[in-house]
Write a protein that holds these residues in place. Sequence first.
Motif, PDB file in Angstrom:
ATOM      1  N   ASP A  38       1.225  -1.629   0.008  1.00  0.00           N
ATOM      2  CA  ASP A  38       0.144   0.349   0.390  1.00  0.00           C
ATOM      3  C   ASP A  38       1.081   1.031  -0.164  1.00  0.00           C
ATOM      4  OD1 ASP A  38      -2.077   1.821   0.303  1.00  0.00           O
ATOM      5  OD2 ASP A  38      -2.304   1.064   2.625  1.00  0.00           O
ATOM      6  N   PHE A  39       1.162   2.540  -1.298  1.00  0.00           N
ATOM      7  CA  PHE A  39       1.901   3.185  -1.263  1.00  0.00           C
ATOM      8  C   PHE A  39       1.081   3.949  -0.468  1.00  0.00           C
ATOM      9  CE2 PHE A  39      -0.420   3.898  -4.836  1.00  0.00           C
ATOM     10  CZ  PHE A  39      -1.200   5.533  -5.183  1.00  0.00           C
ATOM     11  N   THR A  40       0.705   3.924   0.507  1.00  0.00           N
ATOM     12  CA  THR A  40       0.278   5.069   1.575  1.00  0.00           C
ATOM     13  C   THR A  40       0.617   5.132   2.653  1.00  0.00           C
ATOM     14  OG1 THR A  40      -1.888   4.074   2.070  1.00  0.00           O
ATOM     15  CG2 THR A  40      -2.260   5.765   0.421  1.00  0.00           C
ATOM     16  N   LYS A  41       1.581   4.061   3.011  1.00  0.00           N
ATOM     17  CA  LYS A  41       2.268   3.236   4.121  1.00  0.00           C
ATOM     18  C   LYS A  41       3.595   3.413   3.553  1.00  0.00           C
ATOM     19  CE  LYS A  41      -2.403   1.604   6.637  1.00  0.00           C
ATOM     20  NZ  LYS A  41      -2.862   1.968   5.123  1.00  0.00           N
ATOM     21  N   PRO A  42       4.529   3.118   4.240  1.00  0.00           N
ATOM     22  CA  PRO A  42       5.822   2.914   4.480  1.00  0.00           C
ATOM     23  C   PRO A  42       6.088   2.340   3.913  1.00  0.00           C
ATOM     24  CG  PRO A  42       5.278   4.379   6.130  1.00  0.00           C
ATOM     25  CD  PRO A  42       4.156   4.044   6.468  1.00  0.00           C
ATOM     26  N   PHE A  43       7.239   1.903   3.094  1.00  0.00           N
ATOM     27  CA  PHE A  43       7.483   0.422   2.648  1.00  0.00           C
ATOM     28  C   PHE A  43       9.019   0.316   1.985  1.00  0.00           C
ATOM     29  CE2 PHE A  43       6.154   2.616  -1.055  1.00  0.00           C
ATOM     30  CZ  PHE A  43       6.900   2.362  -2.196  1.00  0.00           C
ATOM     31  N   THR A  44       8.907  -0.455   1.590  1.00  0.00           N
ATOM     32  CA  THR A  44      10.601  -0.874   1.562  1.00  0.00           C
ATOM     33  C   THR A  44      11.148  -1.257   0.027  1.00  0.00           C
ATOM     34  OG1 THR A  44      10.851  -1.714   3.871  1.00  0.00           O
ATOM     35  CG2 THR A  44      13.068  -1.398   1.720  1.00  0.00           C
ATOM     36  N   LEU A  45      11.655  -0.484  -1.126  1.00  0.00           N
ATOM     37  CA  LEU A  45      12.236  -0.650  -1.883  1.00  0.00           C
ATOM     38  C   LEU A  45      13.546  -1.959  -2.611  1.00  0.00           C
ATOM     39  CD1 LEU A  45      13.359   2.973  -3.469  1.00  0.00           C
ATOM     40  CD2 LEU A  45      10.989   1.497  -4.212  1.00  0.00           C
ATOM     41  N   PRO A  46      13.310  -2.797  -3.717  1.00  0.00           N
ATOM     42  CA  PRO A  46      14.110  -3.718  -3.208  1.00  0.00           C
ATOM     43  C   PRO A  46      15.802  -3.363  -3.180  1.00  0.00           C
ATOM     44  CG  PRO A  46      12.439  -3.920  -5.190  1.00  0.00           C
ATOM     45  CD  PRO A  46      12.218  -2.194  -4.779  1.00  0.00           C
ATOM     46  N   ALA A  47      16.077  -4.837  -2.378  1.00  0.00           N
ATOM     47  CA  ALA A  47      17.808  -4.145  -2.200  1.00  0.00           C
ATOM     48  C   ALA A  47      18.799  -3.848  -3.616  1.00  0.00           C
ATOM     49  CB  ALA A  47      18.184  -5.919  -1.517  1.00  0.00           C
ATOM     50  N   GLY A  95      -4.930  13.547  -6.858  1.00  0.00           N
ATOM     51  CA  GLY A  95      -5.964  14.250  -6.719  1.00  0.00           C
ATOM     52  C   GLY A  95      -7.729  13.329  -5.782  1.00  0.00           C
ATOM     53  N   ASN A  96      -7.018  12.026  -5.559  1.00  0.00           N
ATOM     54  CA  ASN A  96      -7.928  11.154  -5.061  1.00  0.00           C
ATOM     55  C   ASN A  96      -7.822  11.606  -3.183  1.00  0.00           C
ATOM     56  OD1 ASN A  96      -7.339   8.175  -7.322  1.00  0.00           O
ATOM     57  ND2 ASN A  96      -8.876   9.735  -6.955  1.00  0.00           N
ATOM     58  N   PHE A  97      -6.633  12.198  -3.214  1.00  0.00           N
ATOM     59  CA  PHE A  97      -6.524  12.299  -2.385  1.00  0.00           C
ATOM     60  C   PHE A  97      -6.484  14.070  -1.624  1.00  0.00           C
ATOM     61  CE2 PHE A  97      -3.489   8.831  -3.203  1.00  0.00           C
ATOM     62  CZ  PHE A  97      -3.223   8.362  -2.981  1.00  0.00           C
ATOM     63  N   VAL A  98      -7.555  13.699  -0.082  1.00  0.00           N
ATOM     64  CA  VAL A  98      -7.756  15.486   0.259  1.00  0.00           C
ATOM     65  C   VAL A  98      -6.256  16.152   0.238  1.00  0.00           C
ATOM     66  CG1 VAL A  98      -9.922  14.700   1.545  1.00  0.00           C
ATOM     67  CG2 VAL A  98      -7.534  14.959   2.455  1.00  0.00           C
ATOM     68  N   PRO A  99      -6.171  17.391  -0.243  1.00  0.00           N
ATOM     69  CA  PRO A  99      -4.482  17.905  -0.001  1.00  0.00           C
ATOM     70  C   PRO A  99      -4.512  18.089   0.821  1.00  0.00           C
ATOM     71  CG  PRO A  99      -6.473  19.848  -0.466  1.00  0.00           C
ATOM     72  CD  PRO A  99      -7.101  18.937  -0.086  1.00  0.00           C
ATOM     73  N   TRP A 100      -4.121  17.638   3.058  1.00  0.00           N
ATOM     74  CA  TRP A 100      -3.360  17.617   3.404  1.00  0.00           C
ATOM     75  C   TRP A 100      -3.140  15.897   3.834  1.00  0.00           C
ATOM     76  CZ3 TRP A 100      -8.550  18.769   4.717  1.00  0.00           C
ATOM     77  CH2 TRP A 100      -9.230  17.726   4.858  1.00  0.00           C
ATOM     78  N   SER A 101      -3.678  14.764   3.656  1.00  0.00           N
ATOM     79  CA  SER A 101      -3.560  13.625   2.857  1.00  0.00           C
ATOM     80  C   SER A 101      -2.015  13.702   1.672  1.00  0.00           C
ATOM     81  CB  SER A 101      -3.995  12.668   2.766  1.00  0.00           C
ATOM     82  OG  SER A 101      -5.243  12.656   3.394  1.00  0.00           O
ATOM     83  N   ALA A 102      -2.966  14.526   0.662  1.00  0.00           N
ATOM     84  CA  ALA A 102      -1.623  14.422  -0.575  1.00  0.00           C
ATOM     85  C   ALA A 102      -0.654  14.936   0.171  1.00  0.00           C
ATOM     86  CB  ALA A 102      -2.459  15.594  -1.896  1.00  0.00           C
ATOM     87  N   THR A 103      -0.685  15.945   0.220  1.00  0.00           N
ATOM     88  CA  THR A 103       1.119  16.376   1.093  1.00  0.00           C
ATOM     89  C   THR A 103       1.840  15.275   1.968  1.00  0.00           C
ATOM     90  OG1 THR A 103       0.205  18.178   1.397  1.00  0.00           O
ATOM     91  CG2 THR A 103       2.195  18.173   2.429  1.00  0.00           C
ATOM     92  N   ASP A 104       0.882  14.879   2.636  1.00  0.00           N
ATOM     93  CA  ASP A 104       1.531  13.404   3.571  1.00  0.00           C
ATOM     94  C   ASP A 104       2.193  12.800   3.050  1.00  0.00           C
ATOM     95  OD1 ASP A 104       0.853  15.544   5.991  1.00  0.00           O
ATOM     96  OD2 ASP A 104      -0.467  13.689   6.662  1.00  0.00           O
ATOM     97  N   LEU A 105       1.377  12.078   1.348  1.00  0.00           N
ATOM     98  CA  LEU A 105       1.826  11.157   0.404  1.00  0.00           C
ATOM     99  C   LEU A 105       4.007  11.374   0.052  1.00  0.00           C
ATOM    100  CD1 LEU A 105       1.317   8.238  -0.642  1.00  0.00           C
ATOM    101  CD2 LEU A 105      -0.069   9.857  -1.775  1.00  0.00           C
ATOM    102  N   LEU A 106       3.431  12.898  -1.014  1.00  0.00           N
ATOM    103  CA  LEU A 106       4.165  13.498  -0.906  1.00  0.00           C
ATOM    104  C   LEU A 106       5.660  13.113  -0.015  1.00  0.00           C
ATOM    105  CD1 LEU A 106       2.431  16.229  -3.438  1.00  0.00           C
ATOM    106  CD2 LEU A 106       3.745  13.970  -4.299  1.00  0.00           C
ATOM    107  N   ARG A 107       5.414  14.156   0.976  1.00  0.00           N
ATOM    108  CA  ARG A 107       6.347  14.081   1.829  1.00  0.00           C
ATOM    109  C   ARG A 107       6.961  12.428   2.001  1.00  0.00           C
ATOM    110  NH1 ARG A 107       3.720  17.444   6.010  1.00  0.00           N
ATOM    111  NH2 ARG A 107       4.413  19.121   5.184  1.00  0.00           N
ATOM    112  N   GLN A 108       6.368  11.380   2.164  1.00  0.00           N
ATOM    113  CA  GLN A 108       6.399  10.349   2.128  1.00  0.00           C
ATOM    114  C   GLN A 108       7.475   9.611   0.893  1.00  0.00           C
ATOM    115  OE1 GLN A 108       3.819   7.151   3.501  1.00  0.00           O
ATOM    116  NE2 GLN A 108       3.778   5.924   2.101  1.00  0.00           N
ATOM    117  N   PHE A 109       7.067   9.705  -0.366  1.00  0.00           N
ATOM    118  CA  PHE A 109       7.743   9.422  -1.492  1.00  0.00           C
ATOM    119  C   PHE A 109       9.103   9.541  -1.305  1.00  0.00           C
ATOM    120  CE2 PHE A 109       3.467   9.596  -4.424  1.00  0.00           C
ATOM    121  CZ  PHE A 109       2.935   8.495  -3.965  1.00  0.00           C
ATOM    122  N   ARG A 110       8.879  11.482  -0.705  1.00  0.00           N
ATOM    123  CA  ARG A 110      10.484  11.603  -0.881  1.00  0.00           C
ATOM    124  C   ARG A 110      11.539  11.128   0.395  1.00  0.00           C
ATOM    125  NH1 ARG A 110      14.085  15.246   1.974  1.00  0.00           N
ATOM    126  NH2 ARG A 110      14.504  16.875   0.564  1.00  0.00           N
ATOM    127  N   ALA A 111      10.634  10.367   1.188  1.00  0.00           N
ATOM    128  CA  ALA A 111      11.202   9.941   2.512  1.00  0.00           C
ATOM    129  C   ALA A 111      12.098   8.909   2.159  1.00  0.00           C
ATOM    130  CB  ALA A 111      10.794   9.649   4.194  1.00  0.00           C
TER     131      ALA A 111
END
Length: 324
Positions: free
Chosen positions: A137-146, A163-179
């Motif tokens: 579930d890419f909305t939650k933390p996960f690990t990339l392949p080694a 656009g499926n995410f309300v703005p505050w959730s979209a912001t959190d998701l983008l921060r997660q992608f960055r991490a």
Amino acid sequence: MLKTLDPQAPIDPFGAFRDDVLAGLAAPIPAIPARWLYDLRGSELFDEITRLPSYYPTRTETAIFDDIMPDVAAQVPRGAAVVEFGAGSQTKTPILLEAIRPAAYVPVDISGDYLEQSARDLQQRFPDIDVLPVVADFTKPFTLPAGLEQLPKLGFFPGSTIGNFVPWSATDLLRQFRALLGAGSQLLIGMDRVKPVDRLIAAYDDPEGITAEFSLNLLVRINRELDGDIPVDAFRHEARCNDILSRIEIHLVAQRDVEFTISGRRFSFEEGSSIHVENSHKYGPRGGRVLLLAGGWTPVAEWSDAAGDFAEILAVAEPERFAP
């Protein structure tokens, strides 16, 4: 090489799905997260939707891709790893892979069956690229392949999924992608633009009825996987335009008073009440850039079609800067 990476924290499809459905239907404003629309049948139906005449986003974005890929390829380092959030599209993803020829392609999706099928097709088409699907579930933390640690990363989030995410959730998701991808990584993301209501409604309530079948398939899935007895014909698909929040909302509206059980719990809906199952937020140029900046991404290039219906943005995760 096609190898599925099991998520670090295994997905419990029945547990997570059940929890979201039971909590969502018991809420004061009943709602179920849109990610549960995408079982195998839901994913197949969505592919059909993308080919409908009234559904402009996929057609428009694909045309943009055909035009901009030389520019994108010039800005993405060679030998990158492409991480796509959502199972690879058989129309847009190949255009990107053909243009930049990455060392690895990592599609991430919660729907394991559809992900495997899509990844297998892409591996056959691009045998020189390591295709490494990750069931998560890419909305939650996960690990990339080694083995990808030293490769430059390009996140790929096409369509209008943000656009499926309300703005505050979209912001959190983008921060997660960055991490996940790290400082210096890049993100190629699609955003649907604000446009007249009649065009939006037509795109989300097609005369062929495919989008209605897609939405109602969620109830079919609940009955099948969660021991439900929902009378599916008691509900109808409805697309609503929420001008204040700049989004299209998809609701399943009760056509009569109805009662049903799911996993032993009873629910009742009065005629005219609804289950909110999806949002599709639309962004103007400024709003899209502000969203990316809030999520830790700096836009560096932006492309659109001539009509301004859809935008593709390339952004970079700049290193964190702290005031002295």
